[in-house]
Design a protein around this motif. Sequence first.
Motif, mmCIF file in Angstrom:
data_model
loop_
_atom_site.group_PDB
_atom_site.id
_atom_site.type_symbol
_atom_site.label_atom_id
_atom_site.label_comp_id
_atom_site.label_asym_id
_atom_site.label_seq_id
_atom_site.Cartn_x
_atom_site.Cartn_y
_atom_site.Cartn_z
ATOM 1 N N THR A 16 0.607 -1.345 0.048
ATOM 2 C CA THR A 16 0.219 -0.183 0.028
ATOM 3 C C THR A 16 0.639 1.101 -0.310
ATOM 4 O O THR A 16 2.047 1.550 0.251
ATOM 5 N N VAL A 17 0.261 2.250 0.095
ATOM 6 C CA VAL A 17 1.083 3.466 -1.012
ATOM 7 C C VAL A 17 -0.050 5.125 -0.357
ATOM 8 O O VAL A 17 -1.526 4.277 -0.607
ATOM 9 N N ASP A 18 1.017 5.624 0.317
ATOM 10 C CA ASP A 18 0.221 6.739 0.458
ATOM 11 C C ASP A 18 0.838 8.078 0.482
ATOM 12 O O ASP A 18 2.414 8.048 0.683
ATOM 13 N N VAL A 19 0.576 9.351 -0.101
ATOM 14 C CA VAL A 19 0.612 10.293 -0.921
ATOM 15 C C VAL A 19 0.222 11.387 -0.774
ATOM 16 O O VAL A 19 -0.589 11.712 -0.618
ATOM 17 N N VAL A 20 1.493 12.901 -0.097
ATOM 18 C CA VAL A 20 0.758 13.744 -0.237
ATOM 19 C C VAL A 20 1.982 14.719 -0.864
ATOM 20 O O VAL A 20 3.157 14.371 -0.430
ATOM 21 N N ALA A 21 1.988 15.944 -1.264
ATOM 22 C CA ALA A 21 2.655 16.600 -1.920
ATOM 23 C C ALA A 21 2.063 17.913 -1.619
ATOM 24 O O ALA A 21 1.043 18.806 -1.884
ATOM 25 N N GLN A 22 3.403 18.675 -2.101
ATOM 26 C CA GLN A 22 3.273 20.239 -1.395
ATOM 27 C C GLN A 22 4.434 21.309 -2.307
ATOM 28 O O GLN A 22 5.389 20.920 -2.111
ATOM 29 N N GLY A 23 4.110 21.684 -3.002
ATOM 30 C CA GLY A 23 5.388 22.453 -3.880
ATOM 31 C C GLY A 23 5.986 21.428 -4.633
ATOM 32 O O GLY A 23 6.017 20.649 -5.659
ATOM 33 N N ASN A 24 7.168 21.567 -4.386
ATOM 34 C CA ASN A 24 8.180 20.546 -5.158
ATOM 35 C C ASN A 24 8.240 18.942 -4.548
ATOM 36 O O ASN A 24 9.190 18.935 -4.669
ATOM 37 N N LYS A 25 7.726 19.363 -3.278
ATOM 38 C CA LYS A 25 8.260 17.965 -1.969
ATOM 39 C C LYS A 25 7.120 17.125 -2.406
ATOM 40 O O LYS A 25 5.852 17.237 -2.914
ATOM 41 N N ALA A 26 7.051 15.705 -2.120
ATOM 42 C CA ALA A 26 6.579 15.338 -1.929
ATOM 43 C C ALA A 26 6.468 13.869 -0.826
ATOM 44 O O ALA A 26 7.441 13.936 -0.587
ATOM 45 N N ILE A 27 6.115 13.527 -0.070
ATOM 46 C CA ILE A 27 6.602 12.448 1.067
ATOM 47 C C ILE A 27 5.659 11.395 0.737
ATOM 48 O O ILE A 27 4.359 11.013 0.450
ATOM 49 N N ILE A 28 6.514 9.941 0.594
ATOM 50 C CA ILE A 28 5.551 8.479 0.499
ATOM 51 C C ILE A 28 5.762 7.520 1.374
ATOM 52 O O ILE A 28 5.969 7.775 2.465
ATOM 53 N N GLU A 30 6.294 13.122 -12.201
ATOM 54 C CA GLU A 30 5.694 14.610 -11.900
ATOM 55 C C GLU A 30 6.745 15.364 -11.851
ATOM 56 O O GLU A 30 7.135 15.099 -10.625
ATOM 57 N N ALA A 31 7.044 15.814 -12.859
ATOM 58 C CA ALA A 31 8.151 16.527 -13.097
ATOM 59 C C ALA A 31 8.916 17.316 -11.940
ATOM 60 O O ALA A 31 10.040 17.452 -11.717
ATOM 61 N N GLY A 32 7.260 18.245 -11.610
ATOM 62 C CA GLY A 32 7.830 19.386 -10.596
ATOM 63 C C GLY A 32 8.295 19.527 -9.215
ATOM 64 O O GLY A 32 8.682 19.557 -8.268
ATOM 65 N N ILE A 33 8.140 17.991 -8.979
ATOM 66 C CA ILE A 33 8.991 17.036 -7.788
ATOM 67 C C ILE A 33 9.974 16.134 -7.779
ATOM 68 O O ILE A 33 10.471 15.544 -8.403
ATOM 69 N N THR A 34 10.792 17.305 -7.089
ATOM 70 C CA THR A 34 12.101 17.218 -7.315
ATOM 71 C C THR A 34 12.946 16.809 -5.562
ATOM 72 O O THR A 34 13.538 15.809 -5.441
ATOM 73 N N ASN A 35 11.941 17.006 -4.723
ATOM 74 C CA ASN A 35 12.377 16.293 -3.139
ATOM 75 C C ASN A 35 11.377 15.183 -3.080
ATOM 76 O O ASN A 35 10.132 15.913 -2.505
ATOM 77 N N VAL A 36 11.705 13.797 -2.520
ATOM 78 C CA VAL A 36 10.821 12.901 -2.117
ATOM 79 C C VAL A 36 11.879 12.674 -0.268
ATOM 80 O O VAL A 36 12.477 12.021 -0.807
ATOM 81 N N ALA A 37 10.511 12.236 0.467
ATOM 82 C CA ALA A 37 10.769 11.442 1.454
ATOM 83 C C ALA A 37 9.701 10.184 1.640
ATOM 84 O O ALA A 37 8.698 10.242 1.512
ATOM 85 N N VAL A 38 10.731 9.054 1.424
ATOM 86 C CA VAL A 38 10.145 8.092 1.961
ATOM 87 C C VAL A 38 9.618 6.880 3.154
ATOM 88 O O VAL A 38 11.135 7.674 4.003
ATOM 89 N N THR A 39 9.007 6.686 3.930
ATOM 90 C CA THR A 39 8.909 6.227 5.022
ATOM 91 C C THR A 39 8.568 4.450 4.829
ATOM 92 O O THR A 39 7.754 4.922 4.262
#
Length: 190
Positions: free
Chosen positions: A94-106, A134-143
Motif C-alpha cells: 500500500t502507498v499513501d502520497v502527500v505533495a506540497q510544492g516541489n516535495k512529496a511524502i510517501i 511528476e517532474a515538478g517534484i524534486t524532493n521525495v521523502a519515503v518512509t
Amino acid sequence: MKQKIKFMLLTTLVVVALTGCACNGPSTSPTPKPSAVTTTPIPTQSQSAEPSPMDSPMASPDTSVSPTESGTDMMAVDTEGLKMEVEKLSEVDTVDVVAQGNKAIIGLTFDAQYQGTLTDRIEEMVNEKITAKEAGITNVAVTADPTLCTEVKTLAEETRGKNMTEEQKKKFDELYAKIKPAGTESSAAA
C-alpha cells in the motif's frame, strides 16, 4: 344451456383480456416537448446588467498576488497517479502520497512476500517513479515506519483534492523533516 356456456365463455375471455391489459404495467405517455418560447429572467435590482471588469476584453489578471498567495506553488499534483505508479513496485503493498510544492511524502507498506525493510534501492526506485510521473517534484521523502505512515495517510485523506490549509502545510513540513532530516541524503541511510 348453450347460451349460458357461451355467456360464461365470453365473460371469461373478457376478464382474461382485461387482466392481461392490467398486468402490462403502467402505460407510457409521450413526454411533453418544451415549447419553442423560452423565457429569460429579468435582472432584479440586486443583479447588475453591467459587465464586470473581468468581462472586458481589455481586462488583465491581477498580478499583485504572489505565486505563493495564489496557490501556484502548490501545483496540482495527481497524488492518485503517483500512488498507482509506486504500487507497481513488486515489493510494495500500500502507498499513501502527500505533495506540497516541489516535495512529496510517501508512506508505504511492503508486500507480505517481501521480507526486507526500506532500503536505499527501494527508496531510489520510489523516488524515480515519483519524479518521472511528476517532474515538478524534486524532493521525495519515503518512509515505511508504521507511525509515520499513519500520519502520512491521515494527511493524505485530509487534503485529497483540496488545497492545504496553513495548519496542514505546517504538519506536512514537520512530517517531511521527521522522515528526511536536514543534511541526510536518504532516510533509509539514517
